[in-house]
Each structure stands twice: as C-alpha cells, then as structure tokens.
Design an enzyme around this catalytic site. Structure first.
Site, PDB file in Angstrom:
ATOM      1  N   THR A   1       0.807  -1.210   0.000  1.00  0.00           N
ATOM      2  CA  THR A   1       0.000   0.000   0.000  1.00  0.00           C
ATOM      3  C   THR A   1       0.835   1.252   0.000  1.00  0.00           C
ATOM      4  O   THR A   1       1.930   1.304   0.511  1.00  0.00           O
ATOM      5  CB  THR A   1      -0.919   0.019   1.232  1.00  0.00           C
TER       6      THR A   1
ATOM      7  N   GLY B   1      -4.349  -0.196   4.648  1.00  0.00           N
ATOM      8  CA  GLY B   1      -5.091   0.920   4.061  1.00  0.00           C
ATOM      9  C   GLY B   1      -5.792   0.545   2.773  1.00  0.00           C
ATOM     10  O   GLY B   1      -6.904   0.990   2.492  1.00  0.00           O
ATOM     11  N   ASP B   2      -5.149  -0.296   1.974  1.00  0.00           N
ATOM     12  CA  ASP B   2      -5.768  -0.762   0.733  1.00  0.00           C
ATOM     13  C   ASP B   2      -6.954  -1.678   1.027  1.00  0.00           C
ATOM     14  O   ASP B   2      -7.974  -1.638   0.345  1.00  0.00           O
ATOM     15  CB  ASP B   2      -4.743  -1.503  -0.122  1.00  0.00           C
ATOM     16  N   ALA B   3      -6.803  -2.528   2.051  1.00  0.00           N
ATOM     17  CA  ALA B   3      -7.911  -3.400   2.443  1.00  0.00           C
ATOM     18  C   ALA B   3      -9.089  -2.570   2.938  1.00  0.00           C
ATOM     19  O   ALA B   3     -10.258  -2.880   2.648  1.00  0.00           O
ATOM     20  CB  ALA B   3      -7.453  -4.383   3.518  1.00  0.00           C
TER      21      ALA B   3
END
Length: 416
Positions: free
Chosen positions: A2, A340-342
């Site tokens: 991320t 953060g991407d999740a």
C-alpha cells in the site's frame, strides 16, 4: 503494497455516552438473528462469485451490509454539530438480494513485494536475523482490485510493469485472483517496481523501493470501452497528469471516482485529480499534510466525502453534512502493510452496491456510511493479521472480525 498502509483497526470516536446524548450505541439485541444473517450473506456471496454477469456495468456493489437510513441531512444555517437521534440503530449487515455486482477500474501502482520479517530493526552498522521472507504481488491499485474481487466485485487493474520475471509474476497473481489484468502496460525498457518491506516484531515497517515501470502508463493507454463499462474508477499513486486525465474521462463516462494518493499527496500536483474525485482515502498524517498544502480540508470537506484512516484508532468518514466514526476492531497486528488498501476495498465494496449512496455521485449524508466504515475497518483489521500486503479478504473473515453488534461504537454527527 500500500501507499500509506495504516491499519484501519480502531477509530478515534468520542465517548459514546456523553451527557448531551452525543454518543451512538445500539442495543445488545441490535442484530436479531446473526446466524441467519450470516447464512443468507454466504448464499448471496456464493451466487455473486459463481454467476456474476460479464456485463455488470451500472449498478451497486455486490457486498457488504446495508447502509442504514438515508434521512435528511441537507445543509442549513445553524452552526456547530448535532447528533441526530434518528440514525439507524440496526443496520442490515447482509447483502441485498437485488444488488448487482459492481465493476471497478483500479488505476495506479502494480509492484512485486519482498516482505522481510525481523525481531527488531538493526542499528546503523548492525545486523539482525531474518525470521521470515515472503514474496507476493503488491501495489495499491493491485491490492484494492484483488480485495474487491474477494468481496464479490469485478475489477480491472490499470497500471504498468516491466518486461521481467517480477512483472510476469505480478500479472499471473492478479489473474489467479480473478482480476482482469488485460489493460496493464508492459514496459520492456524498465524493470518492474520491487518493494522491500521490512517488518519488525511489533508489526511496524520500513520500505525500500525502486520506481521502475510503475508509472510508465498514461491515461491514453486505457481502453475507453473498459472505462465506459465501469461503475467506478479508483485511483492510487501515479503521475498527477495521468490521475487527472483518468478522473476526467471517468466523469464523462458517468463513473464515480475515488482517489488514494498516498504519502506523497502534498508533494505532487494532484489538485485536479483531488477536485475530480467523489471520495478521498487518506491517513491522518496525509490529511494534515493535504490541509496545510492545498485548499482541500479533509477534516471539514465542503464538496466531497473523505475517509480518514486513523491507524489503531480506526477511521472517520467526513462529509459536508457531518461525520461518522468507529473505533474499529481489536486485533494483534502482524504486519500493517496493505491495511489501508484493504480498508478502501471494504469501504468501496460496501458503498458501491447502495443506490442511496452512489446513485448521484456519492451521498453527503454521513448516516449512509455506517456500514462502509464498519466493513472498511474490519477489512483493515484482517489485513494486519497477514504477513504481506496482499491479504485474503472474504465476507466470512469480515463477519468474524465484526462479531456481534459491530455498530455499537458508531458515532454519527450531522450538521444541520
């Protein structure tokens, strides 16, 4: 991995039981029959994964709970914040049977990650033992694309890799995950971006990286039919002019837009892409940097939705009409990379399926984001329990992380 991978674990919401009634807490029996909800949820996800239509264009996301009442939150003239007592205390956490599978184009970095786990980071001139070494696909755009597919959506990833083994491995992983990599540019003149992520025993990390080919792509290289068939464009770190052109093209095609610019948000000329986005994803440090460097105030937005990740304090979603916050879910983090991407994948997976949220851009009613913030926090928490940036999301894992009555600590403030 991320760009700005703060875990979306727990959110900094004020205490729920204030004397002025400003807290929001559901009753212990807010979810009537959790087991039945889980079973129905699983049946719906099985249908999405097995029978998702190839032409799923306009529509709303295939997964995540129902986003509560969209009551009036139209702006008025009074100053200050009021807590609306009519917020939905029993959000439906099962997918809507009539929801259609969303199709998302995720544009930005595609990397190959080498994750190295150590007990502690060495001092200068020091040495430490490698406890574990993992290699996997990474890059914010690729991570979100995979997460959305895991949650029942359809994803096309757009970016660039080098004409080397790392690039081939990255594309193979994406295809195996169910993401369409057919739009990815292969730049034979550059190496694939490889990021070395060093994680210590507390789950904290540092990164070493080469840029390589991860910004070789341009807006002109994306097939316009692919963009026209999408419901949503999610942008991550990339050349500012590319992000601006893609956001403009998506707006013309009628797709909603989100942008997670990453840690370089204040260092690059992202103004056009920021203003063209319906939703921004930032961590708290990025939000402060953006507020200081531009005319966009993520904490008090006047024309967009901003989801701010607060690390182990969860997340808050800010809109022009108020905010919703949640302190998240307790986990023992192993590796915060990719959290953060999740979070973004979970938030979008929840929001895009709701016509009340995305029917005309993104809603500015904070009450509509009760479920997206819950699912985003749960996905971020799940990601911190994995040893690489690419985690396996599923509704079962989201559900298990949420537990019973996950909405208990929601705090919703509506400005009237």
């Amino acid at each position: 991995m991320t760009e700005g991978g703060d875990p979306a674990g727990d959110s900094a919401a004020p205490d729920e039981g204030g004397a002025d009634g400003s807290g929001y807490a559901s009753d212990d029996d807010a979810v009537d029959d959790w087991d039945e909800t889980v079973a129905e949820w699983d049946r719906e996800v099985d249908e999405w994964e097995g029978d998702a239509p190839d032409d799923a264009g306009a529509g709303n996301a295939a997964d995540s709970p129902e986003a509560g009442d969209a009551a009036d939150a139209a702006g008025g003239g009074s100053e200050g914040d009021d807590v609306d007592p009519a917020v939905d205390r029993d959000p439906d956490l099962g997918p809507d049977e009539e929801a259609r599978v969303p199709k998302v184009v995720a544009a930005g970095h595609i990397n190959w990650d080498v994750t190295i786990h150590v007990d502690r980071l060495p001092e200068p001139d020091g040495e430490t033992r490698i406890d574990r070494l993992e290699q996997s696909g990474g890059g914010s755009a690729a991570n979100v694309a995979v997460g959305l597919v895991d949650l029942g959506g359809q994803s096309v990833v757009y970016g660039s890799v080098g004409g080397d083994e790392s690039g081939a491995l990255a594309l193979r992983e994406l295809a195996s995950a169910g993401v369409d990599p057919g739009q990815v540019l292969v730049d034979a003149a550059e190496p694939t971006s490889v990021k070395y992520v060093i994680v210590d025993g507390d789950g904290e990390l540092l990164m070493l990286a080469n840029d390589g080919a991860n910004e070789s792509f341009s807006a002109a290289g994306l097939d316009r039919d692919t963009l026209a068939a999408a419901d949503h464009l999610h942008l991550t770190g990339q050349q500012p002019e590319t992000a601006a052109a893609l956001a403009t093209a998506a707006a013309e095609a009628g797709a909603t837009r989100s942008f997670d610019p990453g840690r370089r948000v204040a260092d690059r000329e992202f103004d056009a892409a920021l203003h063209a986005s319906d939703v921004l994803f930032l961590n708290d440090r990025e939000a402060d940097a953006l507020a200081a460097a531009t005319d966009v105030d993520p904490w008090e937005p006047d024309d967009r939705v901003v989801a701010i990740k607060l690390g182990d304090e969860g997340a808050t979603v800010r809109t022009p009409h108020g905010s919703v916050s949640h302190p998240g879910f307790d986990v023992d983090p192993v590796d915060t990379t990719g959290a953060g991407d999740a979070f973004a994948a979970g938030f979008l997976g929840a929001a895009l399926r709701e016509p009340e949220i995305t029917g005309d851009g993104f809603s500015h009613d904070p009450r509509d984001y009760q479920v997206p913030i819950l699912v985003g926090n749960a996905c971020g928490a799940v990601a911190t329990e994995s040893v690489t940036a690419r985690t396996d999301l599923s509704w079962d894992r989201v559900h298990e992380t949420m537990g019973e009555s996950p909405e208990t600590d929601l705090l919703i403030e509506v400005r009237g």
